[in-house]
Scaffold this motif. Structure first.
Motif, PDB file in Angstrom:
ATOM      1  N   CYS A  82       0.831  -1.204   0.000  1.00 12.31           N
ATOM      2  CA  CYS A  82       0.000   0.000   0.000  1.00 12.31           C
ATOM      3  C   CYS A  82       0.869   1.260   0.000  1.00 12.31           C
ATOM      4  O   CYS A  82       0.615   2.193  -0.770  1.00 12.31           O
ATOM      5  CB  CYS A  82      -0.917   0.013   1.222  1.00 12.31           C
ATOM      6  SG  CYS A  82      -2.091  -1.354   1.272  1.00 12.31           S
ATOM      7  N   THR A  83       1.875   1.286   0.844  1.00 13.12           N
ATOM      8  CA  THR A  83       2.717   2.477   0.896  1.00 13.12           C
ATOM      9  C   THR A  83       3.521   2.634  -0.395  1.00 13.12           C
ATOM     10  O   THR A  83       3.768   3.762  -0.832  1.00 13.12           O
ATOM     11  CB  THR A  83       3.646   2.441   2.120  1.00 13.12           C
ATOM     12  OG1 THR A  83       4.398   1.218   2.141  1.00 13.12           O
ATOM     13  CG2 THR A  83       2.843   2.539   3.408  1.00 13.12           C
ATOM     14  N   ALA A  84       3.890   1.509  -1.024  1.00 12.54           N
ATOM     15  CA  ALA A  84       4.561   1.590  -2.325  1.00 12.54           C
ATOM     16  C   ALA A  84       3.621   2.201  -3.360  1.00 12.54           C
ATOM     17  O   ALA A  84       4.018   3.066  -4.155  1.00 12.54           O
ATOM     18  CB  ALA A  84       5.025   0.210  -2.773  1.00 12.54           C
ATOM     19  N   GLU A  85       2.361   1.762  -3.338  1.00 13.41           N
ATOM     20  CA  GLU A  85       1.381   2.325  -4.271  1.00 13.41           C
ATOM     21  C   GLU A  85       1.204   3.823  -4.044  1.00 13.41           C
ATOM     22  O   GLU A  85       1.170   4.610  -5.006  1.00 13.41           O
ATOM     23  CB  GLU A  85       0.029   1.619  -4.089  1.00 13.41           C
ATOM     24  CG  GLU A  85      -1.079   2.211  -4.945  1.00 13.41           C
ATOM     25  CD  GLU A  85      -2.468   1.762  -4.530  1.00 13.41           C
ATOM     26  OE1 GLU A  85      -3.397   1.966  -5.321  1.00 13.41           O
ATOM     27  OE2 GLU A  85      -2.620   1.220  -3.417  1.00 13.41           O
ATOM     28  N   LEU A  86       1.101   4.225  -2.790  1.00 13.87           N
ATOM     29  CA  LEU A  86       0.902   5.648  -2.491  1.00 13.87           C
ATOM     30  C   LEU A  86       2.092   6.475  -2.924  1.00 13.87           C
ATOM     31  O   LEU A  86       1.926   7.613  -3.387  1.00 13.87           O
ATOM     32  CB  LEU A  86       0.635   5.844  -1.000  1.00 13.87           C
ATOM     33  CG  LEU A  86      -0.614   5.183  -0.425  1.00 13.87           C
ATOM     34  CD1 LEU A  86      -0.884   5.690   0.982  1.00 13.87           C
ATOM     35  CD2 LEU A  86      -1.831   5.401  -1.304  1.00 13.87           C
ATOM     36  N   CYS A  87       3.293   5.920  -2.805  1.00 13.69           N
ATOM     37  CA  CYS A  87       4.472   6.655  -3.261  1.00 13.69           C
ATOM     38  C   CYS A  87       4.452   6.858  -4.773  1.00 13.69           C
ATOM     39  O   CYS A  87       4.874   7.919  -5.274  1.00 13.69           O
ATOM     40  CB  CYS A  87       5.744   5.921  -2.831  1.00 13.69           C
ATOM     41  SG  CYS A  87       6.093   6.042  -1.057  1.00 13.69           S
ATOM     42  N   THR A  88       3.949   5.876  -5.519  1.00 11.61           N
ATOM     43  CA  THR A  88       3.862   6.053  -6.975  1.00 11.61           C
ATOM     44  C   THR A  88       2.788   7.085  -7.330  1.00 11.61           C
ATOM     45  O   THR A  88       2.961   7.862  -8.264  1.00 11.61           O
ATOM     46  CB  THR A  88       3.565   4.723  -7.691  1.00 11.61           C
ATOM     47  OG1 THR A  88       2.274   4.223  -7.316  1.00 11.61           O
ATOM     48  CG2 THR A  88       4.625   3.680  -7.380  1.00 11.61           C
ATOM     49  N   LEU A  89       1.686   7.088  -6.582  1.00 12.11           N
ATOM     50  CA  LEU A  89       0.655   8.101  -6.819  1.00 12.11           C
ATOM     51  C   LEU A  89       1.176   9.495  -6.466  1.00 12.11           C
ATOM     52  O   LEU A  89       0.870  10.474  -7.156  1.00 12.11           O
ATOM     53  CB  LEU A  89      -0.597   7.780  -5.999  1.00 12.11           C
ATOM     54  CG  LEU A  89      -1.430   6.593  -6.462  1.00 12.11           C
ATOM     55  CD1 LEU A  89      -2.534   6.284  -5.444  1.00 12.11           C
ATOM     56  CD2 LEU A  89      -2.047   6.853  -7.836  1.00 12.11           C
ATOM     57  N   GLN A  90       1.959   9.575  -5.397  1.00  5.27           N
ATOM     58  CA  GLN A  90       2.551  10.852  -5.012  1.00  5.27           C
ATOM     59  C   GLN A  90       3.453  11.376  -6.125  1.00  5.27           C
ATOM     60  O   GLN A  90       3.424  12.563  -6.457  1.00  5.27           O
ATOM     61  CB  GLN A  90       3.352  10.684  -3.722  1.00  5.27           C
ATOM     62  CG  GLN A  90       4.066  11.933  -3.262  1.00  5.27           C
ATOM     63  CD  GLN A  90       3.104  13.015  -2.802  1.00  5.27           C
ATOM     64  OE1 GLN A  90       2.213  12.752  -2.020  1.00  5.27           O
ATOM     65  NE2 GLN A  90       3.281  14.230  -3.308  1.00  5.27           N
ATOM     66  N   ALA A  91       4.243  10.480  -6.722  1.00  4.09           N
ATOM     67  CA  ALA A  91       5.159  10.888  -7.786  1.00  4.09           C
ATOM     68  C   ALA A  91       4.410  11.411  -9.005  1.00  4.09           C
ATOM     69  O   ALA A  91       4.932  12.230  -9.765  1.00  4.09           O
ATOM     70  CB  ALA A  91       6.054   9.721  -8.178  1.00  4.09           C
ATOM     71  N   ALA A  92       3.174  10.939  -9.202  1.00  5.89           N
ATOM     72  CA  ALA A  92       2.376  11.356 -10.362  1.00  5.89           C
ATOM     73  C   ALA A  92       1.371  12.449 -10.017  1.00  5.89           C
ATOM     74  O   ALA A  92       0.566  12.842 -10.872  1.00  5.89           O
ATOM     75  CB  ALA A  92       1.634  10.147 -10.935  1.00  5.89           C
TER      76      ALA A  92
END
Length: 214
Positions: A82-92
């Motif tokens: 989940c935190t990995a997913e959120l980091c990718t969303l943050q980057a975008a």
């Protein structure tokens, strides 16, 4: 930032016990066929009013009237996928903003947990607490954690009852929706496997299609 690469690195660190627990939960979720009960493209997205990490109420109706609304259900700040997913969303995040799209991420974590997660990972996404699991239930992505998985999480020091403020251990299937201004779901990604998430580039493509149609 590529989620699949981050997922591969996390899976590579699995111990035999981790694999046993993972396979049990995946088989159980598939046998129960939870994903088939989730809302999908063409359905009306239930509106919600939820607190963000600072306790401010956020209205999905207001957000979708501003432009495409991306809603992502995740399990909590304790889950590395989940935190990995959120980091990718943050980057975008800037790319979503350029398309006039709002992104909200929903978790059953309550109280101080969302705020601590945002601080730990440097996130400024809108993280909302799905208090009492009401929104996940309305989208059809909620399930009750089986006893075997509950015992495994407890052995790792993960107490979902404490994090959720409830004696009932429940979690959402990871799911991402793109909702248009009228409240209709235009794109849906539901993952029975909690290690699989939709890449931001795919979500952005759906948002661009919706923006072009508008």
């Amino acid at each position: 930032m590529n989620y699949d690469k981050m997922r591969a690195d996390l899976l590579a660190a699995f111990s035999p016990t981790d694999w046993e627990a993972y396979n049990f939960l995946m088989n159980w979720i598939r046998e129960q066929d939870f994903a088939s009960r989730a809302l999908n493209v063409g359905d009306t997205a239930p509106d919600f009013l939820l607190p963000d990490a600072d306790g401010r109420l956020v209205s999905s109706e207001q957000l979708r009237r501003e432009g495409p609304l991306v809603i992502s259900f995740f399990r909590g700040g304790w889950c590395p996928y989940c935190t990995a997913e959120l980091c990718t969303l943050q980057a975008a995040k800037q790319e979503f903003e350029d398309l006039k799209a709002n992104v909200v991420v929903l978790s059953p974590d309550t109280r101080h947990f969302p705020r601590e997660m945002k601080r730990s990972f440097g996130l400024d996404l809108q993280v909302l607490a799905d208090v009492d699991h009401g929104v996940a239930m309305s989208y059809g992505v909620l399930f009750s954690v089986p006893e075997e998985t509950r015992a495994y999480y407890t052995s790792l020091g993960i107490n979902l009852g404490e994090r959720h403020g409830s004696s009932m251990w429940m979690l959402p299937l990871p799911a991402t929706y793109v909702v248009d201004r009228s409240g209709q779901i235009q794109n849906a990604f539901i993952a029975p496997d909690f290690t699989i998430r939709q890449e931001p580039i795919e979500i952005l493509a759906a948002v661009r299609r919706l923006a072009a149609e508008s």
